[in-house]
Design an enzyme around this catalytic site. Structure first.
Site, PDB file in Angstrom:
ATOM      1  N   LYS A 268     -20.633   1.574  -5.707  1.00  0.00           N
ATOM      2  CA  LYS A 268     -19.949   0.697  -6.665  1.00  0.00           C
ATOM      3  C   LYS A 268     -18.978   1.521  -7.510  1.00  0.00           C
ATOM      4  O   LYS A 268     -19.371   2.472  -8.184  1.00  0.00           O
ATOM      5  CB  LYS A 268     -20.972   0.000  -7.569  1.00  0.00           C
ATOM      6  CG  LYS A 268     -20.343  -0.840  -8.694  1.00  0.00           C
ATOM      7  CD  LYS A 268     -21.401  -1.553  -9.548  1.00  0.00           C
ATOM      8  CE  LYS A 268     -20.766  -2.241 -10.762  1.00  0.00           C
ATOM      9  NZ  LYS A 268     -21.765  -2.881 -11.656  1.00  0.00           N
ATOM     10  N   ASP A 273     -16.208  -1.650 -16.916  1.00  0.00           N
ATOM     11  CA  ASP A 273     -16.787  -2.999 -16.853  1.00  0.00           C
ATOM     12  C   ASP A 273     -16.880  -3.588 -18.258  1.00  0.00           C
ATOM     13  O   ASP A 273     -17.844  -3.353 -18.977  1.00  0.00           O
ATOM     14  CB  ASP A 273     -18.177  -2.932 -16.202  1.00  0.00           C
ATOM     15  CG  ASP A 273     -18.824  -4.305 -16.105  1.00  0.00           C
ATOM     16  OD1 ASP A 273     -18.115  -5.321 -16.309  1.00  0.00           O
ATOM     17  OD2 ASP A 273     -20.047  -4.369 -15.817  1.00  0.00           O
ATOM     18  N   LYS A 280     -18.785  -8.439 -22.590  1.00  0.00           N
ATOM     19  CA  LYS A 280     -19.982  -7.766 -23.088  1.00  0.00           C
ATOM     20  C   LYS A 280     -19.896  -7.617 -24.602  1.00  0.00           C
ATOM     21  O   LYS A 280     -18.800  -7.576 -25.156  1.00  0.00           O
ATOM     22  CB  LYS A 280     -20.072  -6.360 -22.476  1.00  0.00           C
ATOM     23  CG  LYS A 280     -20.486  -6.320 -21.025  1.00  0.00           C
ATOM     24  CD  LYS A 280     -20.633  -4.893 -20.543  1.00  0.00           C
ATOM     25  CE  LYS A 280     -21.011  -4.837 -19.077  1.00  0.00           C
ATOM     26  NZ  LYS A 280     -22.369  -5.367 -18.818  1.00  0.00           N
ATOM     27  N   ASP A 291     -19.582   2.804 -14.908  1.00  0.00           N
ATOM     28  CA  ASP A 291     -19.924   1.802 -13.900  1.00  0.00           C
ATOM     29  C   ASP A 291     -19.368   2.163 -12.514  1.00  0.00           C
ATOM     30  O   ASP A 291     -19.448   1.363 -11.590  1.00  0.00           O
ATOM     31  CB  ASP A 291     -19.427   0.424 -14.357  1.00  0.00           C
ATOM     32  CG  ASP A 291     -20.346  -0.699 -13.909  1.00  0.00           C
ATOM     33  OD1 ASP A 291     -21.478  -0.400 -13.488  1.00  0.00           O
ATOM     34  OD2 ASP A 291     -19.917  -1.870 -13.969  1.00  0.00           O
ATOM     35  N   ASP A 350     -19.614 -11.068 -15.536  1.00  0.00           N
ATOM     36  CA  ASP A 350     -20.179  -9.738 -15.749  1.00  0.00           C
ATOM     37  C   ASP A 350     -21.097  -9.310 -14.595  1.00  0.00           C
ATOM     38  O   ASP A 350     -21.502  -8.154 -14.521  1.00  0.00           O
ATOM     39  CB  ASP A 350     -20.940  -9.713 -17.082  1.00  0.00           C
ATOM     40  CG  ASP A 350     -21.190  -8.292 -17.581  1.00  0.00           C
ATOM     41  OD1 ASP A 350     -20.580  -7.357 -17.023  1.00  0.00           O
ATOM     42  OD2 ASP A 350     -21.975  -8.141 -18.527  1.00  0.00           O
ATOM     43  N   GLU A 352     -20.279  -8.564 -11.713  1.00  0.00           N
ATOM     44  CA  GLU A 352     -19.136  -8.275 -10.830  1.00  0.00           C
ATOM     45  C   GLU A 352     -19.468  -7.272  -9.736  1.00  0.00           C
ATOM     46  O   GLU A 352     -18.835  -7.269  -8.685  1.00  0.00           O
ATOM     47  CB  GLU A 352     -17.966  -7.746 -11.672  1.00  0.00           C
ATOM     48  CG  GLU A 352     -17.976  -6.244 -11.987  1.00  0.00           C
ATOM     49  CD  GLU A 352     -19.165  -5.776 -12.822  1.00  0.00           C
ATOM     50  OE1 GLU A 352     -19.780  -6.641 -13.480  1.00  0.00           O
ATOM     51  OE2 GLU A 352     -19.491  -4.577 -12.789  1.00  0.00           O
ATOM     52  N   ARG A 354     -21.958  -7.001  -7.646  1.00  0.00           N
ATOM     53  CA  ARG A 354     -22.337  -7.614  -6.372  1.00  0.00           C
ATOM     54  C   ARG A 354     -21.158  -8.288  -5.685  1.00  0.00           C
ATOM     55  O   ARG A 354     -21.125  -8.400  -4.462  1.00  0.00           O
ATOM     56  CB  ARG A 354     -23.500  -8.590  -6.591  1.00  0.00           C
ATOM     57  CG  ARG A 354     -23.184  -9.687  -7.569  1.00  0.00           C
ATOM     58  CD  ARG A 354     -24.427 -10.366  -8.114  1.00  0.00           C
ATOM     59  NE  ARG A 354     -25.028  -9.631  -9.223  1.00  0.00           N
ATOM     60  CZ  ARG A 354     -26.129 -10.020  -9.865  1.00  0.00           C
ATOM     61  NH1 ARG A 354     -26.755 -11.130  -9.497  1.00  0.00           N
ATOM     62  NH2 ARG A 354     -26.609  -9.311 -10.858  1.00  0.00           N
TER      63      ARG A 354
HETATM   64  N1  BES Z   1     -22.667  -2.640 -14.877  1.00  0.00           N
HETATM   65  C1  BES Z   1     -23.530  -3.661 -15.326  1.00  0.00           C
HETATM   66  C2  BES Z   1     -24.995  -3.258 -15.332  1.00  0.00           C
HETATM   67  C3  BES Z   1     -25.395  -2.275 -16.397  1.00  0.00           C
HETATM   68  C4  BES Z   1     -25.505  -2.686 -17.712  1.00  0.00           C
HETATM   69  C5  BES Z   1     -25.695  -0.975 -16.063  1.00  0.00           C
HETATM   70  C6  BES Z   1     -25.888  -1.776 -18.683  1.00  0.00           C
HETATM   71  C7  BES Z   1     -26.109  -0.081 -17.032  1.00  0.00           C
HETATM   72  C8  BES Z   1     -26.186  -0.478 -18.343  1.00  0.00           C
HETATM   73  C9  BES Z   1     -23.384  -4.894 -14.453  1.00  0.00           C
HETATM   74  O1  BES Z   1     -22.126  -5.138 -13.969  1.00  0.00           O
HETATM   75  C10 BES Z   1     -23.764  -6.065 -15.295  1.00  0.00           C
HETATM   76  O2  BES Z   1     -23.077  -6.342 -16.228  1.00  0.00           O
HETATM   77  N2  BES Z   1     -24.862  -6.721 -14.940  1.00  0.00           N
HETATM   78  C11 BES Z   1     -25.349  -7.833 -15.686  1.00  0.00           C
HETATM   79  C12 BES Z   1     -25.814  -8.872 -14.698  1.00  0.00           C
HETATM   80  C13 BES Z   1     -26.149 -10.186 -15.336  1.00  0.00           C
HETATM   81  C14 BES Z   1     -24.889 -10.833 -15.860  1.00  0.00           C
HETATM   82  C15 BES Z   1     -26.797 -11.048 -14.305  1.00  0.00           C
HETATM   83  C16 BES Z   1     -26.498  -7.354 -16.569  1.00  0.00           C
HETATM   84  O3  BES Z   1     -27.284  -6.511 -16.118  1.00  0.00           O
HETATM   85  O4  BES Z   1     -26.571  -7.792 -17.700  1.00  0.00           O
HETATM   86 ZN    ZN Z   2     -20.906  -3.532 -13.745  1.00  0.00          ZN
HETATM   87 MN    MN Z   3     -20.949  -6.278 -15.345  1.00  0.00          MN
END
Ligand code: BES
Ligand code: ZN
Ligand code: MN
Length: 499
Positions: A268, A273, A280, A291, A350, A352, A354
Site C-alpha cells: 500500500k 491519507d 480524519k 500510510d 477513509d 481507501e 482496500r
Molecule cells: N491508513 C488508515 C489506517 C490507519 C489509521 C493506520 C491509523 C494507522 C493508524 C486507513 O486508510 C484508514 O483510514 N482506515 C480506517 C478504516 C475505516 C474507515 C473502516 C480506520 O482504520 O479507521
Molecule cells: Zn490509509
Molecule cells: Mn484511510
C-alpha cells in the site's frame, strides 16, 4: 559501517575497544573471565566492589586494562543469562552503541556474540547485531539544516566467533545482516520523508533508481491513463481528489532462470491519507505520511534480495496515491467499478487502502504467482487488537500463513494470525453495489481482509496489516522499517528449501 567476523581471544585484540558481556548477580561471561585472568583479577575486583552489577542497562568503560592490547574494555550488563531473548539482545546492543558513541573508539571487537539468546545460534546473533547497531545509529537528518555528526564516528565492528570453522558461515550472515539492514534503512528513509516530498511520483522515481542499480530489477510505471484502460476504477477513485497523479509501480526481480512462479509483494502506497471527504480528525494526522509504509517495505525487501543476489523471482506491485478532500474527490455513497468488474459502494472515503489494493491484487493475476503477500497500514482496528508488537496476518492458505509465522519467529519481526472466515463477509453487504468498502461495527481488520479476499480467489494470499508496527509515535516518532526483516527472512527460507 564495516562489519566482519574473527576468532581469537579478547586480550589479544589490538583495537579501540573490546566489548564484553557480564550477567546479573555479577556473573562473568567466558570472555570476561579471560580478561580477568590476564589482568590479574581486575574485572572480578571491580565487580566485587559493585562498580557494575551486570543488570541490563549497566555499562562500565575501562581504559588501559593490564595485559590487554586494546585501548578500552567496555563491560555491558546483560541481566539474567537465562532470560535473554530477542528483545533483550537488541537492547544490549543499543546500550553498547550508546556508550561507544561517546567513547572516542572507532573500531570495535564485540564479544556479545557469546551471549546465550533463547533458541538462536551464533549466526543469528551476528546478523541481528548488525541490524541492532544500524538501528541505534539511524537518524533522519536529511531535512535539518544542521546535521549533527559524531566527531569520531564508529567505523568498524568485528564480531567474535568460536574458532576458524565458524568464519565462513559468519561472513555469510554478515552479508545477510548488512543487506537486510540496508533494506530497513531504505524503507525508513522513504517512510520518514513527508507527504509533500514523498509523492507517488517520488516513489516511482526511487523504484526506477533501484532498476539502475541492479541488473536483475526491471521497473515499470503505469500512469493514470494506463490504469484507466485497465479499468482500475477503484484505485483511480482515491487519487481523484489529489493534484498528485496516481502511479502503479511494478518492480520485477528475476534471478531464477527457471520459469519459477514468482512471489508477488503488493505494498500500500498512500503517500498521505487525509481520509478524503470522510476527513480524519486533526490530532496526529501528520502520521498519515506513513500510510505508504507497505510500499516502502516492498522496495526495501527487493533491494535486500537484489543485494544478496538471491536465486528467486519476485514481483513488487505498488499502487501509489494521495488521499485528499476536494471538489472533485469521491463522495460517500459513490459507486465505482474495480478492474475485476465487481462494483463497490464507497461508504467511507477513509477506507481507501482496500480500494487501491483490490485493483493491484487483480493486476497481480497476470504474473501467475506462487503466492501473493500484501503489506498495508490498513486499519486502526489492528492497533486496537494487537498494539505495536506484532503485525496482523490473514490468509486464505494455511501453509503460507505458517511460513510467515515461522519467519516472524526466526527474525523477531513477528506477525499473528487472525481468522479470515466467511462468517465476516456479510458485514460488507451493500444495498446498491456488489459490496461496501467498510464492514461496520466490529472486526475492522478482518472485514478489511475479507474485502481484499474477494479479489484474490485465483491464488494464495497472505495479508499483513502493519498499522501498529510500521512506525512509532510520540517523542521517538519515526519509521521502524518493519516488516522488511520478516519478509526477507520468508524469502531466505524459501531459497533454502529450493536447495
Ligand atoms: N491508513 C488508515 C489506517 C490507519 C489509521 C493506520 C491509523 C494507522 C493508524 C486507513 O486508510 C484508514 O483510514 N482506515 C480506517 C478504516 C475505516 C474507515 C473502516 C480506520 O482504520 O479507521
Ligand atoms: Zn490509509
Ligand atoms: Mn484511510
Amino acid at each position: 559501517m564495516e562489519y566482519t567476523v574473527k576468532s581469537g581471544n579478547p586480550e589479544k585484540q589490538r583495537i579501540g575497544c573490546v566489548v564484553i558481556p557480564v550477567y546479573a548477580s555479577r556473573k562473568l561471561s567466558p570472555s570476561a573471565k579471560i580478561i580477568d585472568k590476564a589482568s590479574n583479577g581486575y574485572i572480578s575486583n571491580l565487580v566485587r566492589r559493585g562498580e557494575i552489577e551486570g543488570d541490563l542497562g549497566n555499562v562500565l568503560l575501562l581504559h588501559n586494562v593490564e595485559n590487554t592490547l586494546c585501548d578500552r574494555v567496555l563491560l555491558i550488563g546483560c541481566g539474567k543469562e537465562k532470560d535473554i531473548n530477542v528483545k533483550t539482545f537488541y537492547k544490549i546492543n543499543h546500550n553498547m552503541v550508546k556508550r561507544l558513541q561517546i567513547s572516542g573508539a572507532t573500531e570495535i571487537a564485540s564479544y556479545l556474540t557469546e551471549i546465550p539468546v533463547k533458541r538462536k545460534d551464533i549466526n543469528w546473533k551476528i546478523q541481528h547485531s548488525i541490524e541492532a547497531i544500524d538501528e541505534s545509529l539511524y537518524r533522519f537528518n536529511q531535512l535539518k539544516s544542521e546535521k549533527k555528526e559524531a566527531r569520531r564516528p564508529l567505523r568498524k565492528f568485528i564480531f567474535s566467533v568460536n574458532g576458524r570453522g565458524q568464519l565462513m558461515q559468519g561472513e555469510q550472515f554478515v552479508r545477510q545482516g548488512m543487506a537486510i539492514s540496508a533494506g530497513i534503512h531504505l524503507a525508513k528513509d522513504l517512510a520518514n520523508l513527508p507527504g509533500n516530498l514523498c509523492t507517488p511520483e517520488y516513489l516511482a522515481s526511487q523504484a526506477k533508481k533501484l532498476e539502475r542499480q541492479h541488473d536483475a530489477i526491471k521497473t515499470t510505471v503505469l500512469e493514470e491513463k494506463d490504469m484507466q484502460k485497465l479499468g482500475m476504477g477503484a484505485l483511480l477513485s482515491v487519487s481523484k481528489g489529489s493534484h498528485e497523479p496516481a502511479k502503479l509501480i511494478i518492480m520485477e526481480y528475476n534471478a531464477n532462470d527457471k520459469k519459477q512462479a514468482p512471489v508477488v509483494l503488493v505494498g500500500k502506497g498512500v503517500t498521505f491519507d487525509s481520509g478524503g471527504i470522510s476527513l480524519k480528525p486533526g490530532a496526529a494526522m501528520d502520521e498519515m505520511k506513513y500510510d505508504m509504509c507497505g510500499a516502502a517495505s516492498v522496495i526495501g525487501v527487493i533491494n535486500a534480495c537484489a543485494e544478496l543476489q538471491l536465486p528467486i523471482n519476485i514481483v513488487g506491485i505498488i499502487p501509489s496515491v494521495e488521499n485528499m478532500p476536494d471538489g472533485i474527490a469521491s463522495r460517500p455513497g459513490d459507486i465505482v467499478t474495480s478492474m475485476s468488474g465487481q462494483t463497490i459502494e464507497i461508504l467511507n472515503t477513509d477506507a481507501e487502502g482496500r480500494l487501491i489494493l483490490c485493483d493491484a491484487l487483480t493486476y497481480a493475476e497476470q504474473f501467475n504467482p506462487d503466492v501473493v503477500i500484501d503489506i498495508a497500514t490498513l486499519t486502526g482496528a489492528c492497533i486496537v487488537a494487537l498494539g505495536a508488537h506484532t503485525a496482523g496476518l490473514l490468509s486464505n492458505h494455511s501453509p503460507l500463513a505458517n511460513d510467515l509465522l515461522s519467519a516472524g519467529k526466526a527474525s523477531g519481526d513477528r506477525c499473528w494470525q487472525l481468522p479470515l472466515w466467511d462468517d465476516y463477509q456479510e458485514q460488507l453487504k451493500s444495498n446498491f453495489a456488489d459490496m461496501a468498502n467498510i464492514g461496520g461495527k466490529g472486526a475492522g481488520t478482518i472485514t478489511a481482509a475479507c474485502f481484499l479476499s474477494r479479489f484474490t480467489k485465483k491464488y494464495h494470499l497472505a495479508h499483513l496489516d502493519i498499522a501498529g508496527v510500521a512506525w512509532k509515535s510520540g517523542s521517538h516518532k519515526g519509521a521502524t522499517g518493519r516488516p522488511v526483516d520478516l519478509l526477507t527472512q520468508y524469502i531466505l527460507d524459501r531459497v533454502d528449501e529450493n536447495k
